[in-house]
Structure formats: structure tokens, C-alpha cells
Scaffold this motif. Structure first.
Motif, short mmCIF file in Angstrom:
data_model
loop_
_atom_site.label_atom_id
_atom_site.label_comp_id
_atom_site.label_asym_id
_atom_site.label_seq_id
_atom_site.Cartn_x
_atom_site.Cartn_y
_atom_site.Cartn_z
N ARG A 9 0.82 -1.21 0.00
CA ARG A 9 0.00 0.00 0.00
C ARG A 9 0.86 1.27 0.00
O ARG A 9 0.52 2.27 -0.63
N LYS A 10 1.99 1.21 0.71
CA LYS A 10 2.84 2.39 0.82
C LYS A 10 3.73 2.58 -0.41
O LYS A 10 3.70 3.63 -1.05
N ARG A 13 2.54 2.92 -4.36
CA ARG A 13 1.96 4.20 -4.80
C ARG A 13 2.99 5.04 -5.56
O ARG A 13 2.63 6.00 -6.24
N TYR A 14 4.26 4.67 -5.40
CA TYR A 14 5.34 5.48 -5.99
C TYR A 14 5.35 5.45 -7.52
O TYR A 14 5.46 6.50 -8.15
N GLU A 16 4.38 5.72 -11.38
CA GLU A 16 3.30 6.44 -12.07
C GLU A 16 2.26 5.45 -12.61
O GLU A 16 1.07 5.73 -12.60
N LYS A 34 -6.21 -0.47 -2.70
CA LYS A 34 -6.69 0.90 -2.93
C LYS A 34 -5.70 1.74 -3.74
O LYS A 34 -5.58 2.95 -3.53
N LEU A 35 -5.00 1.10 -4.66
CA LEU A 35 -4.06 1.83 -5.51
C LEU A 35 -4.80 2.46 -6.69
O LEU A 35 -5.70 1.87 -7.27
N ASN A 37 -3.02 3.81 -9.39
CA ASN A 37 -2.08 3.92 -10.52
C ASN A 37 -1.97 2.60 -11.31
O ASN A 37 -0.93 2.30 -11.91
#
Length: 243
Positions: A9-10, A13-14, A16, A34-35, A37
Motif C-alpha cells: 500500500r505504501k 503508490r510510488y 506512475e 486501494k491503488l 495507478n
């Protein structure tokens, strides 16, 4: 697992963009993690419309000409099937397939898509060592040689995922024997889901023989279906999203 989920999750997200090949992975990343991207795409190999071999090789590859006379049906096993099904039953399934195909006057080729599958090919060939219509290819073919060889067959009995990808890229139908969701999703996308057998379940040989009969009669029609689906998929290119 909880630690890994928090890290996903963390840190995921990085990027793109994240490309998910299967619906299952896409839904896990979007619904559970819950991403925002994530894009759902097909296997990258399917988007490739062609390669100029002269830009890759500066000499002729002998294996391109070595199997000019290949025809009939190819069987491409997967050693990993043995981890998910009963080994003796799986070998019997392959023997049943070859008996069925040779009774229909088909030439059968045994070849590997991955190095470790040569052992399985040899085990299957041992049951047909006196049958000249069952041909074992021991060469370690690169992806271009493999694809060129696949084009020569009416259809494949395939258990390696990317052997099916290479086949579909060239409009060659497949009867798939596998276990993972990726096989089921791939065949469903190409409207070939009547041709999938799961080694985690007992495979009905009567049903398998019926499916082989159907493929022998309709492989040209199935080829057209695959080509039409591929044409629609190749209208889009994932690289357009990152330019």
C-alpha cells in the motif's frame, strides 16, 4: 502477510503506472490495496506486431531452416504441472493425447519452451520410442526460433503460459493443460475457454478426446477467432501510456 500488505500500500503508490496482466491481480491492487495507478493490460508479447531479425542477428540461424518440414500438432509440457497434479495421471493424459492424435494420422512433436521441461518430453517419448510419428525435439530454441516453429503446427497442446502467448500471437490455437488463473483468463480473453483443462482436478479423458476432435475439425475457425481478437488488442499499445 500483514507487513507485506502495508508495504504494498505504501511503496506501490510510488510508480506512475503499474500494469496488471490478470484481472485477479488488478482487482487485488485496486480493490484491496486501494491503488489508483494500476492499468489492466494483456501480456506484453501480444502487443508486438513484428521483429526484424536482421536487426538482431548478423548471421543466419540454422534452427530456422532445420524444421521446415514440421507439421501436425505440438505438445509442450510443463514440469510445474507435477507440483499441482498427480504425476502418473498427468503422464497418462499425455499418452492418451498422443494415442488419440496418432490414431487420427497426426504427426506429433514434443518440444520444450523451458529448459527443465526436456525431462518431461523424454519421459513421454519413452512410451512411444518405436513410433516415428512422435518426434522429440531436444534443441534449446530461442524465442524467435520457437515462434517460427510454432507457426508450422495446426494447434498446440500447451502447458507453458508463454508458449500459448507465442501461439496466439501467430493465430495458432491451443488446448491448454495448466492450473493457474493466468491460463483461464488468457483463454477466456481469446474466446478459447472451451479448450482449458486444470491439472488440480481429475481430467476426464472422454471430454479431452471430444475437445481434441473438435479442435481437429475446427482449428482453422479457431485460428480466425484468435486473429480477430488479437487485432483488436493490438489497436492499443501500453507504451503509448508512458510516452
Amino acid at each position: 502477510k500483514s507487513i507485506i500488505n502495508r508495504m504494498i500500500r505504501k511503496y506501490m503508490r510510488y510508480p506512475e503506472l503499474i500494469f496488471a496482466r490478470e484481472d485477479e491481480g488488478y482487482k487485488l491492487l485496486v480493490d484491496k490495496m486501494k491503488l489508483l495507478n494500476v492499468k489492466r493490460t494483456n501480456d506484453l508479447v501480444l502487443y508486438n506486431r513484428g521483429i526484424e531479425l536482421k536487426n538482431i542477428y548478423n548471421f543466419e540461424q540454422q534452427n530456422f531452416r532445420k524444421y521446415n518440414d514440421a507439421k501436425g500438432v505440438a505438445i509442450i509440457p510443463n514440469k510445474n504441472n507435477f507440483k499441482h497434479g498427480n504425476v502418473k495421471e498427468i503422464i497418462k493424459i499425455y499418452e492418451n493425447i498422443i494415442n488419440k492424435l496418432t490414431e487420427e494420422n497426426q504427426i506429433v512433436y514434443l518440444l520444450r519452451h523451458s529448459f527443465e521441461d526436456l525431462e518431461v518430453c523424454k519421459i513421454i517419448k519413452e512410451s512411444f520410442k518405436e513410433n516415428n510419428n512422435v518426434i522429440l525435439i531436444e534443441d534449446d530454441l530461442n524465442c524467435f526460433e520457437f515462434e517460427e516453429l510454432v507457426k508450422k503446427f495446426d494447434f498446440l497442446i500447451a502447458s507453458r503460459y508463454h508458449s500459448i502467448i507465442h501461439a496466439y500471437k501467430n493465430g495458432i490455437p491451443c488446448i491448454a493443460i495448466g492450473w493457474a488463473v493466468k491460463y483461464h483468463e488468457l483463454l477466456l480473453e481469446f474466446k478459447q475457454d472451451n479448450y482449458i483443462f486444470d491439472v488440480r482436478k481429475k481430467i476426464d479423458t472422454d471430454k479431452l478426446n471430444t475437445v481434441i476432435d473438435n479442435m481437429l475439425l475446427n482449428y482453422k475457425t479457431e485460428s480466425t477467432t484468435i486473429k480477430n481478437n488479437l487485432y483488436e488488442k493490438q489497436k492499443y499499445n501500453i507504451f503509448d501510456l508512458v510516452l
